[in-house]
Design a protein around this motif. Structure first.
Motif, PDB file in Angstrom:
ATOM      1  N   VAL A 240       0.821  -1.211   0.000  1.00  0.00           N
ATOM      2  CA  VAL A 240       0.000   0.000   0.000  1.00  0.00           C
ATOM      3  C   VAL A 240       0.853   1.259   0.000  1.00  0.00           C
ATOM      4  N   LEU A 241       1.922   1.271   0.795  1.00  0.00           N
ATOM      5  CA  LEU A 241       2.741   2.473   0.958  1.00  0.00           C
ATOM      6  C   LEU A 241       4.013   2.406   0.124  1.00  0.00           C
ATOM      7  N   LYS A 242       3.850   2.202  -1.172  1.00  0.00           N
ATOM      8  CA  LYS A 242       5.006   2.155  -2.068  1.00  0.00           C
ATOM      9  C   LYS A 242       5.681   3.519  -2.148  1.00  0.00           C
ATOM     10  N   SER A 243       6.992   3.544  -2.035  1.00  0.00           N
ATOM     11  CA  SER A 243       7.739   4.811  -2.054  1.00  0.00           C
ATOM     12  C   SER A 243       8.227   5.106  -3.471  1.00  0.00           C
ATOM     13  N   ARG A 244       7.319   5.602  -4.312  1.00  0.00           N
ATOM     14  CA  ARG A 244       7.655   5.835  -5.717  1.00  0.00           C
ATOM     15  C   ARG A 244       7.292   7.245  -6.193  1.00  0.00           C
TER      16      ARG A 244
ATOM     17  N   HIS B  64       0.052   5.207  -3.912  1.00  0.00           N
ATOM     18  CA  HIS B  64       0.672   5.844  -5.081  1.00  0.00           C
ATOM     19  C   HIS B  64      -0.221   5.755  -6.312  1.00  0.00           C
ATOM     20  N   SER B  65      -1.074   4.717  -6.378  1.00  0.00           N
ATOM     21  CA  SER B  65      -1.984   4.548  -7.515  1.00  0.00           C
ATOM     22  C   SER B  65      -3.006   5.677  -7.624  1.00  0.00           C
ATOM     23  N   LEU B  66      -3.182   6.424  -6.536  1.00  0.00           N
ATOM     24  CA  LEU B  66      -4.189   7.490  -6.525  1.00  0.00           C
ATOM     25  C   LEU B  66      -3.664   8.820  -7.035  1.00  0.00           C
ATOM     26  N   ARG B  67      -2.399   8.876  -7.451  1.00  0.00           N
ATOM     27  CA  ARG B  67      -1.786  10.187  -7.761  1.00  0.00           C
ATOM     28  C   ARG B  67      -2.536  10.933  -8.856  1.00  0.00           C
ATOM     29  N   HIS B  68      -2.952  10.251  -9.917  1.00  0.00           N
ATOM     30  CA  HIS B  68      -3.663  10.927 -11.008  1.00  0.00           C
ATOM     31  C   HIS B  68      -5.090  11.285 -10.592  1.00  0.00           C
ATOM     32  N   ILE B  69      -5.721  10.407  -9.823  1.00  0.00           N
ATOM     33  CA  ILE B  69      -7.056  10.704  -9.299  1.00  0.00           C
ATOM     34  C   ILE B  69      -7.004  11.937  -8.417  1.00  0.00           C
ATOM     35  N   ASN B  70      -5.967  12.039  -7.587  1.00  0.00           N
ATOM     36  CA  ASN B  70      -5.865  13.178  -6.679  1.00  0.00           C
ATOM     37  C   ASN B  70      -5.444  14.462  -7.391  1.00  0.00           C
ATOM     38  N   LEU B  71      -4.809  14.346  -8.548  1.00  0.00           N
ATOM     39  CA  LEU B  71      -4.577  15.535  -9.371  1.00  0.00           C
ATOM     40  C   LEU B  71      -5.915  16.061  -9.894  1.00  0.00           C
ATOM     41  N   VAL B  72      -6.762  15.165 -10.385  1.00  0.00           N
ATOM     42  CA  VAL B  72      -8.098  15.567 -10.830  1.00  0.00           C
ATOM     43  C   VAL B  72      -8.870  16.163  -9.657  1.00  0.00           C
ATOM     44  N   SER B  73      -8.722  15.555  -8.472  1.00  0.00           N
ATOM     45  CA  SER B  73      -9.374  16.057  -7.272  1.00  0.00           C
ATOM     46  C   SER B  73      -8.957  17.491  -6.977  1.00  0.00           C
ATOM     47  N   LEU B  74      -7.665  17.779  -7.110  1.00  0.00           N
ATOM     48  CA  LEU B  74      -7.160  19.138  -6.871  1.00  0.00           C
ATOM     49  C   LEU B  74      -7.819  20.138  -7.818  1.00  0.00           C
TER      50      LEU B  74
ATOM     51  N   GLU C   9       1.862   8.669   6.274  1.00  0.00           N
ATOM     52  CA  GLU C   9       1.533   7.782   5.161  1.00  0.00           C
ATOM     53  C   GLU C   9       1.715   8.477   3.819  1.00  0.00           C
ATOM     54  N   ILE C  10       1.413   9.777   3.762  1.00  0.00           N
ATOM     55  CA  ILE C  10       1.626  10.521   2.516  1.00  0.00           C
ATOM     56  C   ILE C  10       3.114  10.662   2.237  1.00  0.00           C
ATOM     57  N   GLN C  11       3.904  10.986   3.263  1.00  0.00           N
ATOM     58  CA  GLN C  11       5.347  11.106   3.054  1.00  0.00           C
ATOM     59  C   GLN C  11       5.965   9.761   2.696  1.00  0.00           C
ATOM     60  N   ALA C  12       5.340   8.674   3.148  1.00  0.00           N
ATOM     61  CA  ALA C  12       5.851   7.334   2.821  1.00  0.00           C
ATOM     62  C   ALA C  12       5.764   7.044   1.330  1.00  0.00           C
ATOM     63  N   THR C  13       4.880   7.744   0.592  1.00  0.00           N
ATOM     64  CA  THR C  13       4.738   7.490  -0.849  1.00  0.00           C
ATOM     65  C   THR C  13       5.845   8.160  -1.662  1.00  0.00           C
ATOM     66  N   ILE C  14       6.673   9.010  -1.023  1.00  0.00           N
ATOM     67  CA  ILE C  14       7.723   9.730  -1.746  1.00  0.00           C
ATOM     68  C   ILE C  14       8.945   8.834  -1.930  1.00  0.00           C
ATOM     69  N   ALA C  15       9.477   8.820  -3.148  1.00  0.00           N
ATOM     70  CA  ALA C  15      10.689   8.054  -3.417  1.00  0.00           C
ATOM     71  C   ALA C  15      11.878   8.697  -2.715  1.00  0.00           C
ATOM     72  N   PRO C  16      12.760   7.894  -2.111  1.00  0.00           N
ATOM     73  CA  PRO C  16      13.932   8.467  -1.457  1.00  0.00           C
ATOM     74  C   PRO C  16      14.901   9.057  -2.478  1.00  0.00           C
ATOM     75  N   PRO C  17      15.679  10.080  -2.085  1.00  0.00           N
ATOM     76  CA  PRO C  17      15.683  10.718  -0.768  1.00  0.00           C
ATOM     77  C   PRO C  17      14.485  11.657  -0.622  1.00  0.00           C
ATOM     78  N   THR C  18      13.976  11.773   0.608  1.00  0.00           N
ATOM     79  CA  THR C  18      12.760  12.543   0.844  1.00  0.00           C
ATOM     80  C   THR C  18      13.024  13.986   1.272  1.00  0.00           C
ATOM     81  N   THR C  19      14.263  14.315   1.557  1.00  0.00           N
ATOM     82  CA  THR C  19      14.583  15.621   2.144  1.00  0.00           C
ATOM     83  C   THR C  19      14.050  16.781   1.299  1.00  0.00           C
ATOM     84  N   GLY C  20      13.252  17.632   1.928  1.00  0.00           N
ATOM     85  CA  GLY C  20      12.749  18.839   1.279  1.00  0.00           C
ATOM     86  C   GLY C  20      11.532  18.647   0.403  1.00  0.00           C
TER      87      GLY C  20
END
Length: 449
Positions: free
Chosen positions: A25-29, A174-184, A243-254
């Motif tokens: 669920v929490l893929k870091s991509r 991570h699968s929701l990224r395009h759906i959440n862009l439409v949501s925005l 959980e949202i930060q967990a979806t970010i691919a490393p490195p996560t800084t900034g």
């Protein structure tokens, strides 16, 4: 094609394998942009349409102060959480869930018995509330087309739940990224429509006689103020920053800070425009959802096509909100029923995922249909859930992790915010329970509200 390996979780004696919930669920991509989309969907939801109503309990000055302070404190709070998460990631122990942060920083009991259940209850409650709101939006659309229609609210809630049931099978956050862009994009549109509609009605001859005096007298006014603070806190609430930060691919800084800046540019433009225009147009007659003010005796005060567009966009966006807040539940279900040693799309994992997620959505839909007065319950959730997770724990996590000097401004600033928020949480909970008791006479299962 690049292969993205799962981020190992570290125990005291070295790395240990991720459980299926974290792994699947929490893929870091994701990028910081994807993070911004998730953040915006989690915060900028149709619940913001209740902000003009909160102003009726606070007035112009109180409303603007609370709305501004909540924006500043939550942005600061979410950034603190991000810094704590980045700090632990740099030490080789990346935390993917809120309960992981509580376990590592405060001790295992805090994660297992307090933060974990609190977050899960709050997020699942948000799914129920979103399903209810989606059903109400569909019913509003239906009544615009057929004012004397006989369909009941629970039927529209079931339709909304059916859509969520299908979309809930998307495997990862991570699968929701395009759906959440439409949501925005949709939230910007329906907030612009709501603002324009309020201004149009306010300038028309159909405008109600405006009275900006604060509603309630005596003890009712005091409890109303704390109810309004709970509404605003819940509107800004998130509860899934780790959980949202967990979806970010490393490195996560900034990257989280960039996502927050994107999110809050949308938050400021939508929250303030809807709150100010709605309260200006309707004064203390503003309803719990300002869209209700767009109808008078079941007759629309705006062109039907305009109201239809606004409600359709609201309905679609609230579906994305449901999916976003379903993710912590999905993490728990995957951890319990899936095998991390098997493939994500193997029969061994797909069948339990399909069954468990479907049951989760069916239960949420049933609760939404049974409890159409869920708004009162969510006010209680906001006091008990949003304020601790978003206003108290981030300050505690930062002070415990970085141990700033007791003479420093940041230490005392964090401490004061945590203490004031604790008091507001307790009083807000009492005010919410009191409101539920007052409204008890209208409570009826499967009511057509």
């Amino acid at each position: 094609m690049a292969v993205v390996l799962p981020i190992p979780e570290y125990a005291e004696n070295g790395p240990k394998e991720l459980d299926a919930g974290s792994l699947f669920v929490l893929k870091s991509r994701g990028s910081w942009l994807h993070c911004g989309y998730h953040l915006t969907t989690a915060i900028v939801a149709p619940a913001l349409l209740s902000l003009p109503f909160a102003f009726t309990l606070l007035g112009w000055i109180g409303g603007m102060i609370c709305l501004s302070m909540a924006a500043l404190v939550t942005f600061y709070s979410y950034n603190l959480l991000s810094l704590v998460l980045e700090h632990h990631a740099m030490l080789g122990k990346r935390q993917l869930r809120f309960r992981d942060m509580a376990r590592d920083i405060l001790g295992p009991g805090w994660g297992r018995y307090f933060v974990g259940p609190l977050q899960l209850g709050l997020c699942y409650g948000a799914v129920v509330a979103s399903t209810l709101l989606g059903g109400q939006s569909l019913k509003f659309i239906y009544l615009l087309s057929r004012p004397n229609g006989s369909m009941q609210l629970y039927q529209f809630i079931i339709i909304c739940g059916g859509l969520t049931l299908v979309m809930a099978q998307l495997p990862s956050f991570h699968s929701l990224r395009h759906i959440n862009l439409v949501s925005l994009i949709l939230c910007l549109i329906y907030c612009a429509c709501t603002t324009a509609g309020s201004i149009h009605i306010g300038h028309s001859n159909k405008a109600p006689e405006r009275d900006y005096s604060i509603t309630g007298v005596g003890i009712n006014r005091i409890f109303g103020i704390f109810n309004a603070i709970s509404i605003i806190a819940t509107t800004y609430g998130n509860g899934i920053i780790p959980e949202i930060q967990a979806t970010i691919a490393p490195p996560t800084t900034g990257k989280m800070l960039k996502g927050l800046l994107l999110c809050y540019s949308v938050v400021i433009s939508t929250f303030f425009s809807v709150a100010i225009s709605g309260y200006w147009a309707f004064g203390n007659q503003a309803q719990p959802s300002v869209l209700q003010n767009f109808m008078l005796d079941r007759m629309p005060l705006l062109p039907k096509w305009f109201l239809l567009i606004t409600c359709i966009f609201t309905f679609v966006q609230v579906s994305a909100v449901s999916l976003t807040y379903l993710q912590p539940t999905n993490v728990v279900l995957e951890k319990r029923f899936s095998d991390p040693k098997k493939g994500e799309f193997s029969i061994r994992n797909v069948v339990p995922r399909l069954i468990s997620r479907s049951l989760s959505v069916i239960i949420a839909t049933t609760l939404a249909a049974m409890l159409p007065f869920f708004g009162d319950i969510m006010a209680l959730f906001g006091a008990f859930g949003c304020i601790p997770l978003d206003f108290i724990l981030p300050m505690v996590f930062y002070n415990v992790t970085f141990k700033p000097s007791r003479k420093s401004i940041i230490f005392w600033g964090n401490t004061i915010i945590a203490l004031v928020s604790t008091v507001l949480s307790l009083i807000g909970a009492v005010a919410s329970v009191r409101q539920m008791v007052l409204d008890a006479k209208t409570y009826r299962l499967f009511a057509n509200m």
